[in-house]
Design a protein around this motif. Structure first.
Motif, PDB file in Angstrom:
ATOM      1  N   ASN A   1       0.858  -1.193   0.000  1.00 54.52           N
ATOM      2  CA  ASN A   1       0.000   0.000   0.000  1.00 54.52           C
ATOM      3  C   ASN A   1       0.890   1.237   0.000  1.00 54.52           C
ATOM      4  O   ASN A   1       1.172   1.824   1.048  1.00 54.52           O
ATOM      5  CB  ASN A   1      -0.902   0.011   1.243  1.00 54.52           C
ATOM      6  CG  ASN A   1      -1.901  -1.121   1.237  1.00 54.52           C
ATOM      7  OD1 ASN A   1      -2.613  -1.339   0.269  1.00 54.52           O
ATOM      8  ND2 ASN A   1      -1.939  -1.859   2.342  1.00 54.52           N
TER       9      ASN A   1
ATOM     10  N   HIS B   1      -4.388   4.697  -1.914  1.00 53.70           N
ATOM     11  CA  HIS B   1      -4.517   3.292  -2.300  1.00 53.70           C
ATOM     12  C   HIS B   1      -5.375   2.537  -1.284  1.00 53.70           C
ATOM     13  O   HIS B   1      -6.152   1.646  -1.638  1.00 53.70           O
ATOM     14  CB  HIS B   1      -3.124   2.665  -2.405  1.00 53.70           C
ATOM     15  CG  HIS B   1      -3.125   1.266  -2.952  1.00 53.70           C
ATOM     16  ND1 HIS B   1      -3.242   0.147  -2.145  1.00 53.70           N
ATOM     17  CD2 HIS B   1      -3.041   0.795  -4.220  1.00 53.70           C
ATOM     18  CE1 HIS B   1      -3.218  -0.938  -2.887  1.00 53.70           C
ATOM     19  NE2 HIS B   1      -3.091  -0.586  -4.158  1.00 53.70           N
ATOM     20  N   VAL B   2      -5.237   2.911   0.002  1.00 57.05           N
ATOM     21  CA  VAL B   2      -6.010   2.274   1.067  1.00 57.05           C
ATOM     22  C   VAL B   2      -7.438   2.798   1.097  1.00 57.05           C
ATOM     23  O   VAL B   2      -8.407   2.032   1.137  1.00 57.05           O
ATOM     24  CB  VAL B   2      -5.331   2.504   2.436  1.00 57.05           C
ATOM     25  CG1 VAL B   2      -6.212   1.990   3.570  1.00 57.05           C
ATOM     26  CG2 VAL B   2      -3.971   1.820   2.474  1.00 57.05           C
TER      27      VAL B   2
ATOM     28  N   SER C   1      -9.265   4.226  -1.130  1.00 60.27           N
ATOM     29  CA  SER C   1     -10.102   4.030  -2.314  1.00 60.27           C
ATOM     30  C   SER C   1     -10.507   2.572  -2.530  1.00 60.27           C
ATOM     31  O   SER C   1     -11.264   2.272  -3.456  1.00 60.27           O
ATOM     32  CB  SER C   1      -9.365   4.538  -3.568  1.00 60.27           C
ATOM     33  OG  SER C   1      -8.155   3.807  -3.770  1.00 60.27           O
ATOM     34  N   ASP C   2     -10.024   1.692  -1.680  1.00 62.12           N
ATOM     35  CA  ASP C   2     -10.365   0.274  -1.808  1.00 62.12           C
ATOM     36  C   ASP C   2     -11.853   0.060  -1.521  1.00 62.12           C
ATOM     37  O   ASP C   2     -12.395   0.554  -0.518  1.00 62.12           O
ATOM     38  CB  ASP C   2      -9.522  -0.546  -0.829  1.00 62.12           C
ATOM     39  CG  ASP C   2      -9.812  -2.036  -0.945  1.00 62.12           C
ATOM     40  OD1 ASP C   2      -9.367  -2.653  -1.911  1.00 62.12           O
ATOM     41  OD2 ASP C   2     -10.505  -2.553  -0.044  1.00 62.12           O
TER      42      ASP C   2
ATOM     43  N   LYS D   1     -13.630  -2.590  -0.528  1.00 59.75           N
ATOM     44  CA  LYS D   1     -13.945  -3.286   0.722  1.00 59.75           C
ATOM     45  C   LYS D   1     -13.788  -2.360   1.925  1.00 59.75           C
ATOM     46  O   LYS D   1     -14.569  -2.412   2.873  1.00 59.75           O
ATOM     47  CB  LYS D   1     -13.037  -4.514   0.875  1.00 59.75           C
ATOM     48  CG  LYS D   1     -13.355  -5.652  -0.086  1.00 59.75           C
ATOM     49  CD  LYS D   1     -12.482  -6.857   0.200  1.00 59.75           C
ATOM     50  CE  LYS D   1     -12.840  -8.014  -0.737  1.00 59.75           C
ATOM     51  NZ  LYS D   1     -11.990  -9.212  -0.486  1.00 59.75           N
TER      52      LYS D   1
END
Length: 469
Positions: A79, A84-85, A87-88, A90
């Motif tokens: 990450n 990046h985190v 916008s995930d 889940k």
């Protein structure tokens, strides 16, 4: 400033002339059944056990997932950036799920307590997003090893309060005590008595012998030598120093009815010195060639944060890491019992008014009921859940609950920050006495814990226990 953990009630001994005439009515009001659905402490128990029950069912049946969202560590190869985190997909669903669960549960409790749930849920969205920001900062790969979410939540909240001022629309969701109490009830499930068996008399001696001695020493030093008038602050700092920092401080603050500023100051000191100690103590252990088992026990009994204990202990190797974690977990069991003792002590000795003895009804009236939930959750998981479903299943349940516990605490510290004015906080310093109390108390704690750890684990008096790395 009004004490944060205190409800305004008329003491039956505060007006001796009227005491006899009003005694029956006052005592009767203390045992009202309506307290079970109108009192914040009881609602903390109901909501805490609702979360525990849902986590239990989700793990045992496997029919659904019930977890509070956690921000993944970012700044790593997996990450590389925070975007990046965040916008995930889940993670976004997890944030929504956590918000709905906590928002709904706290809204129900506040509705029964006579507060407006509509105003709360709008404000809760703002406090929740600020807490998410704190969690995100704490998840950065470097920061994660040194500063926990509690630090960032306090900092962000205080910056808002002391710059743009906390907006009125946000205030309905500043429910510090409600969040803390609920989080502590959930935390009770993590405190397993089976940890005692893994390290036996060694862990009990290091964790349970030292802790009350340090609390008594710091209480006497603060009240008798330093002559601090804010006795609640003395006790909060003593519990934070001797037990496990943040969690012990908030439980003790509720038990002795301390002010928000008392808790903020104690937690701030604990967090700062935790960083220093987790870096310095492994270095000292290696410098003086301490046995990893003794060094691990020393770290586990003195470093406040459980996460910091594990990191510092691992620096001594696998044996040091395991011993440090065991000692800290055994020490954590004391939280509920220490809070119980503090509540009784303050009710019968410190906050006692008049010359009459404080009866059982008055102790029960003042006693923070959520501590019952903490102890009950610990007992249920230690003596019912773990024997019936096994250690692995129990650990899985506890893991599923840790996210919601963390969110409750993060919301609480954000709430504290949003209500903390720097000028008011400075007034609590009393000429630097609280800092002196902490430094002297922590020094005493370090020396005594090291002595007891050496006494029990050096092999001179007792056989050295076998710890499998």
């Amino acid at each position: 400033m009004e004490r944060a953990f205190e409800k305004t009630v008329e003491s039956p001994v505060s007006a001796p002339v009227r005491a006899e005439a009003n005694e029956e009515a006052v005592v009767a009001s203390k045992f009202s059944w309506s307290d079970l659905y109108k009192n914040e402490d009881w609602w903390a128990i109901w909501l805490g056990f609702a979360v525990i029950a849902l986590g239990f069912v989700s793990v045992v049946t496997g029919s659904f997932t019930f977890k509070g969202v956690k921000v993944a560590t970012w700044g790593t190869a997996e990450n590389p950036s925070v975007l990046h985190v965040l916008s995930d997909g889940k993670f976004i669903l997890g944030v929504g799920f956590t918000f709905i669960v906590l928002g709904l549960l706290f809204s129900i409790g506040l509705k029964f307590m006579g507060k407006n749930p509509v105003k709360f849920i709008g404000a809760f969205a703002g406090v929740f997003l600020l807490s998410l920001f704190a969690y995100t900062l704490a998840a950065q790969v470097t920061m994660k090893n040194y500063l926990e979410y509690a630090f960032w939540a306090l900092l962000i909240g205080m910056l808002v309060c002391n710059t743009i001022k906390t907006p009125n629309w946000l205030k309905p969701a500043i429910q510090t005590e409600f969040y803390i109490k609920t989080g502590l009830v959930i935390m009770g499930a993590e405190v397993l008595f089976s940890n005692i068996a893994e390290f036996g008399i060694y862990g009990l001696g290091i964790a349970w012998l030292v802790t009350p001695v340090v609390i008594i020493f710091m209480w006497l030093f603060g009240t008798k030598f330093l002559k601090m008038t804010n006795k609640a602050m003395v006790m909060i700092i003593a519990c934070a120093t001797s037990v496990c920092g943040t969690s012990a401080a908030i439980a003790c603050a509720a038990a002795c009815k301390g002010k928000k500023n008392d808790l903020t100051f104690a937690v701030g000191l604990s967090l700062i010195f935790t960083v220093v100690m987790m870096v310095a103590m492994p270095f000292v252990c290696k410098l003086f060639n301490l046995d990893p088992m003794i060094g691990g026990a020393w770290i586990g009994g003195t470093v406040d944060s459980t996460g910091a204990v594990v990191l510092a202990g691992e620096a001594l190797g696998p044996i040091g890491g395991q011993v440090a974690a065991l000692v800290k977990m055994i020490q954590n069991i004391l939280i509920g019992f220490i809070a119980f003792a503090v509540a009784i002590f303050f009710t019968t000795k410190v906050d006692k008014t008049g010359d009459n003895k404080v009866g059982i009804s008055e102790i029960w009236h003042r006693f923070p009921k959520f501590i019952i939930g903490f102890i009950l959750a610990s007992v249920v998981f230690s003596f019912l859940v773990e024997p019936a479903f096994g250690t692995e299943t129990t650990k899985a349940i506890i893991k599923s609950l840790s996210g919601f516990k963390g969110w409750c605490f993060c919301l609480a510290f954000m709430s504290i920050g949003l209500e903390t004015n720097f000028k008011e906080m400075a007034s609590q310093l009393q000429g630097g006495k609280p800092l002196t109390l902490y430094v002297v108390g922590q020094t005493f704690n370090l020396v005594l814990t090291l002595f007891v750890a050496w006494l029990l684990l050096s092999g001179l008096f007792l056989p050295i226990p076998t710890i499998v790395a």
